[in-house]
Design a protein around this motif. Structure first.
Motif, PDB file in Angstrom:
ATOM      1  N   SER A   7       0.831  -1.207   0.000  1.00  0.00           N
ATOM      2  CA  SER A   7       0.000   0.000   0.000  1.00  0.00           C
ATOM      3  C   SER A   7       0.865   1.257   0.000  1.00  0.00           C
ATOM      4  O   SER A   7       0.579   2.240  -0.686  1.00  0.00           O
ATOM      5  CB  SER A   7      -0.923   0.005   1.226  1.00  0.00           C
ATOM      6  OG  SER A   7      -1.815  -1.094   1.195  1.00  0.00           O
ATOM      7  N   ALA A  10       2.339   1.757  -3.407  1.00  0.00           N
ATOM      8  CA  ALA A  10       1.316   2.252  -4.324  1.00  0.00           C
ATOM      9  C   ALA A  10       1.081   3.747  -4.125  1.00  0.00           C
ATOM     10  O   ALA A  10       0.937   4.506  -5.089  1.00  0.00           O
ATOM     11  CB  ALA A  10       0.013   1.475  -4.136  1.00  0.00           C
ATOM     12  N   LEU A  11       1.047   4.171  -2.847  1.00  0.00           N
ATOM     13  CA  LEU A  11       0.851   5.594  -2.547  1.00  0.00           C
ATOM     14  C   LEU A  11       2.032   6.429  -3.024  1.00  0.00           C
ATOM     15  O   LEU A  11       1.867   7.544  -3.532  1.00  0.00           O
ATOM     16  CB  LEU A  11       0.646   5.784  -1.039  1.00  0.00           C
ATOM     17  CG  LEU A  11      -0.709   5.309  -0.495  1.00  0.00           C
ATOM     18  CD1 LEU A  11      -0.720   5.358   1.025  1.00  0.00           C
ATOM     19  CD2 LEU A  11      -1.838   6.178  -1.054  1.00  0.00           C
ATOM     20  N   LYS A  12       3.236   5.894  -2.883  1.00  0.00           N
ATOM     21  CA  LYS A  12       4.420   6.607  -3.360  1.00  0.00           C
ATOM     22  C   LYS A  12       4.363   6.812  -4.866  1.00  0.00           C
ATOM     23  O   LYS A  12       4.717   7.875  -5.386  1.00  0.00           O
ATOM     24  CB  LYS A  12       5.680   5.839  -2.981  1.00  0.00           C
ATOM     25  CG  LYS A  12       6.015   5.884  -1.491  1.00  0.00           C
ATOM     26  CD  LYS A  12       7.273   5.066  -1.198  1.00  0.00           C
ATOM     27  CE  LYS A  12       7.602   5.072   0.293  1.00  0.00           C
ATOM     28  NZ  LYS A  12       8.806   4.261   0.599  1.00  0.00           N
ATOM     29  N   ARG A  13       3.955   5.749  -5.568  1.00  0.00           N
ATOM     30  CA  ARG A  13       3.843   5.870  -7.024  1.00  0.00           C
ATOM     31  C   ARG A  13       2.796   6.904  -7.405  1.00  0.00           C
ATOM     32  O   ARG A  13       2.971   7.683  -8.354  1.00  0.00           O
ATOM     33  CB  ARG A  13       3.503   4.510  -7.641  1.00  0.00           C
ATOM     34  CG  ARG A  13       4.656   3.515  -7.600  1.00  0.00           C
ATOM     35  CD  ARG A  13       4.375   2.332  -8.510  1.00  0.00           C
ATOM     36  NE  ARG A  13       3.209   1.562  -8.075  1.00  0.00           N
ATOM     37  CZ  ARG A  13       3.265   0.544  -7.227  1.00  0.00           C
ATOM     38  NH1 ARG A  13       4.430   0.159  -6.726  1.00  0.00           N
ATOM     39  NH2 ARG A  13       2.163  -0.105  -6.886  1.00  0.00           N
ATOM     40  N   GLN A  14       1.676   6.911  -6.673  1.00  0.00           N
ATOM     41  CA  GLN A  14       0.608   7.876  -6.953  1.00  0.00           C
ATOM     42  C   GLN A  14       1.079   9.303  -6.695  1.00  0.00           C
ATOM     43  O   GLN A  14       0.786  10.222  -7.462  1.00  0.00           O
ATOM     44  CB  GLN A  14      -0.614   7.556  -6.081  1.00  0.00           C
ATOM     45  CG  GLN A  14      -1.828   8.433  -6.410  1.00  0.00           C
ATOM     46  CD  GLN A  14      -3.054   8.030  -5.609  1.00  0.00           C
ATOM     47  OE1 GLN A  14      -3.045   7.013  -4.926  1.00  0.00           O
ATOM     48  NE2 GLN A  14      -4.093   8.825  -5.691  1.00  0.00           N
ATOM     49  N   THR A  17       3.404  10.347  -9.486  1.00  0.00           N
ATOM     50  CA  THR A  17       2.637  10.670 -10.693  1.00  0.00           C
ATOM     51  C   THR A  17       1.975  12.028 -10.574  1.00  0.00           C
ATOM     52  O   THR A  17       1.983  12.835 -11.513  1.00  0.00           O
ATOM     53  CB  THR A  17       1.577   9.593 -10.945  1.00  0.00           C
ATOM     54  OG1 THR A  17       2.216   8.317 -11.088  1.00  0.00           O
ATOM     55  CG2 THR A  17       0.776   9.897 -12.201  1.00  0.00           C
ATOM     56  N   THR A  18       1.397  12.307  -9.378  1.00  0.00           N
ATOM     57  CA  THR A  18       0.722  13.586  -9.152  1.00  0.00           C
ATOM     58  C   THR A  18       1.702  14.747  -9.202  1.00  0.00           C
ATOM     59  O   THR A  18       1.412  15.810  -9.767  1.00  0.00           O
ATOM     60  CB  THR A  18       0.009  13.569  -7.791  1.00  0.00           C
ATOM     61  OG1 THR A  18      -0.908  12.465  -7.738  1.00  0.00           O
ATOM     62  CG2 THR A  18      -0.777  14.861  -7.574  1.00  0.00           C
TER      63      THR A  18
END
Length: 449
Positions: A7, A10-14, A17-18
Motif C-alpha cells: 500500500s 502504491a501511494l508513493k507511485r501515486q 505521478t501527481t
C-alpha cells in the motif's frame, strides 16, 4: 506487514505521478503566461484595432512606429495600412500553413483575425506549426470562430475541406487564398478574385473550376504518411499571407462594377527544383461549374441542410482489410516467436520505404520497399524465389510482412500469395497494425514518427 508495504509503495507511485502532473501543469501555465507578441495577436489581444480615424492622425502614433517600414513601401502607403486595419481575415486551419500565415497577417496590422480549427496539438506538429509548443500538446489549437470576414485563407489539408471552403466563399462572394504542401512541394492559388456573384463569368475561378473532380481517395497522401519539411509548408503559409496583404491593400476585397478577373495562375513550389518556383496559367470560370456558373446547382440552402456530402464526393477511404484473421499475427505473438525460435527459421520483411526503415527497424528484418513490390520489379516469375529471400531460408519457413500501420503489409502479403510463394506449406502473413502495435504491445521505447 506485506500488505502495508504494498500500500505504501502504491501511494508513493501515486504521489510521484501527481507531482509529475503538477510540474507539467506549472510549466504549461508559465508558457501560456509568457506568450510572444505574435501569438497574442493571434489570440485576440491585438486584433481589435479600433476605429480607422482617431484624432488628428488616421492611425495611432504607436502604429506609425510599428508599421512605418511597411507603409513606406510604395504599394502599401498610408491608404493600404488603413485598409489592413479595417479588414477582417478568416484563416481555416491552424497547422503548418495557418501558423505562419496568421503570424504575418496579424503582424501586418489586419484589424480582425479569425481562426477556425477543431484539431488538437500533437508533438509531430511542432517542427512546422510555429505558434504551438510542447506545453500545448493535447490542447485545442483554436477555440474561437469569427462569423464575418472579408477574406478567407484555406490552410487545411484535405480535399473535402477545400471544396467546402471554396463553395462557401462563392456563395458569400468572398475571395479565397488556398495553399497546400506535402514532402518538399507546395502550391498556391488565389480564387474567386474578384468575388463576383454566381453566374458572372467575369469573376475569378473557384476551386471546382480548377479541380472539377477530386483526386481518387486512395491517392490522397497526408503529411503523416508522406512527410513534410517544415520550411516548405512555412513558405507556402507566408506566401498566403503575402497574397492576403496584396489583396487588402490594393482594395480588391470587394468586386467593383465592370471589373474583370486578372489572369488566374497557380504558383508551384519545389524545394528540390531549380528554380524552385514556377507559375501555371489557369482558365477563367468554367462555363458549367457546379459552384460558380449560372447552370450550377450550389445553394446556401443545400449547403446548410447537409444535402451536399463532401466526404462522399471526394471518396471514402476505409481501413485496408485484405487478409483473413488467421493470416495476421499480433505484435506480441511475433515477439514470442523471436524469443522461442531461431531468427533464421523465418523471414521478417519490412515494406516501408528505405527512408523510414533507416529511422528504426526490428532487428533482423529485411527492407524491401513497397514501391519496388507494387509492380513486378521486386517479384520473380511465378513459382520462383525473389532475390531478396535468402537461399538458406527453408522452403516452409514463414514470411512475415510489417509496415508502419499494417496496411501496406497486407497488400504485399496478398501479392506474394498470388505469385505462388505460399502455395506449399509456407505461412505468409503480416503483423497486425504494424509498428504502431509493436510500440504498444512490445517496446514502448520505440520511436513514433
Amino acid at each position: 506487514m506485506e500488505v502495508a508495504t504494498q500500500s505504501a509503495e502504491a501511494l508513493k507511485r501515486q504521489i510521484a505521478t501527481t507531482e509529475e502532473e503538477l510540474k507539467r501543469l506549472k510549466e504549461q501555465l508559465a508558457v501560456v503566461e509568457a506568450q510572444s507578441s505574435i501569438e497574442k495577436a493571434v489570440d485576440g489581444l491585438e486584433l481589435g484595432a479600433g476605429p480607422v480615424t482617431t484624432g488628428k492622425w488616421p492611425l495611432e502614433l504607436e502604429e506609425y512606429k510599428r508599421y512605418g517600414r511597411q507603409m513606406i513601401v510604395p504599394s502599401i502607403g498610408i491608404q493600404g495600412q488603413l485598409r489592413l486595419k479595417a479588414a477582417s481575415v478568416l484563416i481555416v486551419g491552424a497547422g503548418g500553413l495557418g501558423c505562419p500565415a496568421a503570424a504575418y497577417v496579424a503582424g501586418a496590422g489586419v484589424g480582425t483575425l479569425g481562426i477556425v480549427d477543431g484539431d488538437t496539438v500533437e508533438t509531430s506538429n511542432l517542427h512546422r506549426q510555429i505558434l504551438h509548443n510542447t506545453a500545448k500538446v493535447g490542447m485545442k489549437k483554436v477555440d474561437k470562430i469569427v462569423e464575418k470576414y472579408d477574406l478567407v485563407l484555406d490552410c487545411t489539408d484535405h480535399p473535402t475541406s477545400r471544396y467546402l471552403i471554396s463553395d462557401i466563399c462563392i456563395l458569400l462572394c468572398k475571395p479565397l487564398i488556398s495553399a497546400s504542401a506535402l514532402r518538399t512541394d507546395g502550391q498556391l492559388i488565389v480564387l474567386n478574385s474578384p468575388p463576383l456573384p454566381t453566374g458572372d463569368a467575369s469573376g475569378g475561378p473557384c476551386y471546382r473550376c480548377v479541380f472539377p473532380k477530386p483526386p481518387p481517395a486512395e491517392s490522397v497522401v497526408s503529411c503523416g504518411d508522406g512527410g513534410i519539411l517544415g520550411p516548405v509548408v512555412g513558405t507556402m503559409g507566408v506566401l498566403q499571407a503575402l497574397e492576403a496583404i496584396k489583396l487588402i491593400t490594393s482594395g480588391k476585397l470587394l468586386a467593383r462594377e465592370g471589373e474583370k478577373a486578372d489572369d488566374a495562375s497557380m504558383l508551384l513550389f519545389s524545394a528540390n527544383s531549380n528554380p524552385p518556383f514556377r507559375s501555371v496559367r489557369l482558365r477563367a470560370r468554367r462555363a458549367k461549374c457546379f459552384a460558380c456558373s449560372a447552370e450550377g446547382g450550389l445553394t446556401l440552402e443545400g449547403l446548410s441542410s447537409g444535402s451536399l456530402d463532401y466526404v462522399l464526393f471526394c471518396g471514402v477511404t476505409t481501413p485496408v482489410k485484405i487478409l483473413e484473421p488467421e493470416e495476421r499475427i499480433e505484435a506480441r505473438e511475433y515477439e514470442r516467436i523471436l524469443k522461442e525460435g531461431n531468427r533464421r527459421d523465418h523471414l521478417l520483411v519490412d515494406v516501408r520505404e528505405k527512408v523510414q526503415f533507416d529511422i528504426c527497424s526490428i532487428e533482423g528484418s529485411v527492407n524491401v520497399p513497397f514501391s519496388t513490390l507494387q509492380g513486378s520489379g521486386g517479384l520473380a516469375a511465378e513459382g520462383e524465389m525473389p532475390a531478396w529471400i535468402p537461399e538458406a531460408l527453408p522452403s516452409d519457413a514463414p514470411i512475415y510482412l510489417v509496415c508502419r500501420l499494417g496496411n501496406d503489409s497486407q497488400i504485399i502479403a496478398r501479392k506474394l500469395k498470388e505469385n505462388g510463394l505460399g502455395k506449399d506449406s509456407r505461412y505468409i502473413g503480416d503483423l497486425k497494425d504494424g509498428l504502431k502495435a509493436w510500440k504498444e504491445q512490445v517496446d514502448n521505447s520505440w520511436p513514433e514518427y
